[in-house]
Design an enzyme around this catalytic site. Structure first.
Site, short mmCIF file in Angstrom:
data_model
loop_
_atom_site.label_atom_id
_atom_site.label_comp_id
_atom_site.label_asym_id
_atom_site.label_seq_id
_atom_site.Cartn_x
_atom_site.Cartn_y
_atom_site.Cartn_z
N ASP A 8 46.89 49.69 38.36
CA ASP A 8 46.97 50.65 37.59
C ASP A 8 45.78 51.57 37.63
O ASP A 8 44.97 51.31 38.49
CB ASP A 8 47.57 50.33 36.17
CG ASP A 8 46.29 49.57 35.41
OD1 ASP A 8 45.25 49.41 36.12
OD2 ASP A 8 46.39 49.04 34.23
N CYS A 65 44.58 45.22 37.63
CA CYS A 65 44.53 46.25 36.55
C CYS A 65 43.17 45.87 36.01
O CYS A 65 42.16 45.23 36.63
CB CYS A 65 45.66 45.98 35.59
SG CYS A 65 45.81 44.34 34.88
N THR A 67 42.04 43.96 33.28
CA THR A 67 41.79 42.43 33.22
C THR A 67 42.67 41.77 34.07
O THR A 67 42.30 40.41 34.49
CB THR A 67 42.42 42.03 31.93
OG1 THR A 67 43.82 42.49 31.66
CG2 THR A 67 41.66 42.73 30.69
N HIS A 98 47.80 24.37 45.95
CA HIS A 98 48.64 23.73 45.00
C HIS A 98 49.88 24.58 44.58
O HIS A 98 51.04 23.72 44.11
CB HIS A 98 47.83 23.25 43.54
CG HIS A 98 46.63 22.69 44.00
ND1 HIS A 98 46.10 21.68 42.89
CD2 HIS A 98 46.16 22.27 45.16
CE1 HIS A 98 45.12 21.06 43.43
NE2 HIS A 98 44.84 21.27 44.60
N HIS A 134 52.61 18.57 45.29
CA HIS A 134 52.41 19.99 44.88
C HIS A 134 53.71 20.75 45.13
O HIS A 134 54.11 21.60 44.31
CB HIS A 134 51.38 20.64 45.59
CG HIS A 134 49.86 20.06 45.33
ND1 HIS A 134 49.72 19.93 44.09
CD2 HIS A 134 48.91 19.45 46.15
CE1 HIS A 134 48.41 19.46 44.14
NE2 HIS A 134 47.93 19.17 45.34
C1 RB5 Z 1 44.52 49.72 30.74
O1 RB5 Z 1 43.73 50.21 29.72
C2 RB5 Z 1 44.48 48.14 30.64
O2 RB5 Z 1 45.04 47.56 29.66
C3 RB5 Z 1 45.24 47.41 31.91
O3 RB5 Z 1 44.60 47.73 32.97
C4 RB5 Z 1 45.07 45.90 31.94
O4 RB5 Z 1 43.93 45.29 31.73
C5 RB5 Z 1 46.30 45.39 31.10
O5 RB5 Z 1 46.52 44.01 31.19
#
Ligand code: RB5
Length: 152
Positions: A8, A65, A67, A98, A134
């Site tokens: 994203d 993304c 996080t 694993h 596994h």
């Molecule tokens: C976008 O602002 C953020 O929420 C997205 O990149 C991600 O971290 C969502 O899990």
């Protein structure tokens, strides 16, 4: 190996760097977007990458993304996908050995590009251990898709 990659807006900068890592390893890359910093929805890109993996049009997938968490949640809803959220080198190796993970997720706002590049290298070059314990556990994970699909 063919690797589908997607992000994203929160991961688009790191995606460009990871594409170069994949190419430098001699693999093929298919970029499933996004390609701008406008706000977009991470599930759309998780679907684009995972559909290719499930269809056999890509051997592995990488999702980025902010996080890595949203991508991981979305990807693991798709039957056939075992997506690992990885932010350290030990887990990059362990999840291949694993869990036989077929999709890697990372967060651009969590780790730097140096660690992300090394995670990518390790994750792409490590094979599934194939050890019975596994393999049995991965089969149990796969069986959850049928078990819970039966519920409305
Ligand atoms: C976008 O602002 C953020 O929420 C997205 O990149 C991600 O971290 C969502 O899990």
């Amino acid at each position: 190996m063919k690797v589908a990659i997607g992000s994203d807006h929160g991961g688009v900068r790191l995606k460009e760097e990871i594409k170069q890592v994949i190419l430098s390893m001699g693999h093929e890359v298919e970029d499933c977007g996004c390609n701008c910093t406008d706000s977009v929805d991470y599930p759309d890109y998780a679907i684009a990458v995972c559909d290719k993996v499930v269809a056999g049009q890509a051997d592995r997938g990488i999702l980025i993304c902010g996080t890595g968490i949203g991508m991981t949640i979305a990807a693991n809803k798709i039957p056939g996908i075992r997506c690992a959220l990885v932010h350290d080198l030990f887990s990059a190796k362990a999840t291949r050995e694993h869990n036989d993970s077929n999709v890697l997720a990372m967060g651009e706002r969590v780790i730097g590009s140096g660690v992300a590049s090394e995670i990518t290298r390790i994750w792409l070059e490590t094979g599934f251990s194939g050890e019975a314990r596994h393999a049995g556990r991965v089969e149990k994970v796969k069986s959850l898709e049928n078990k819970y699909a039966a519920h409305p």
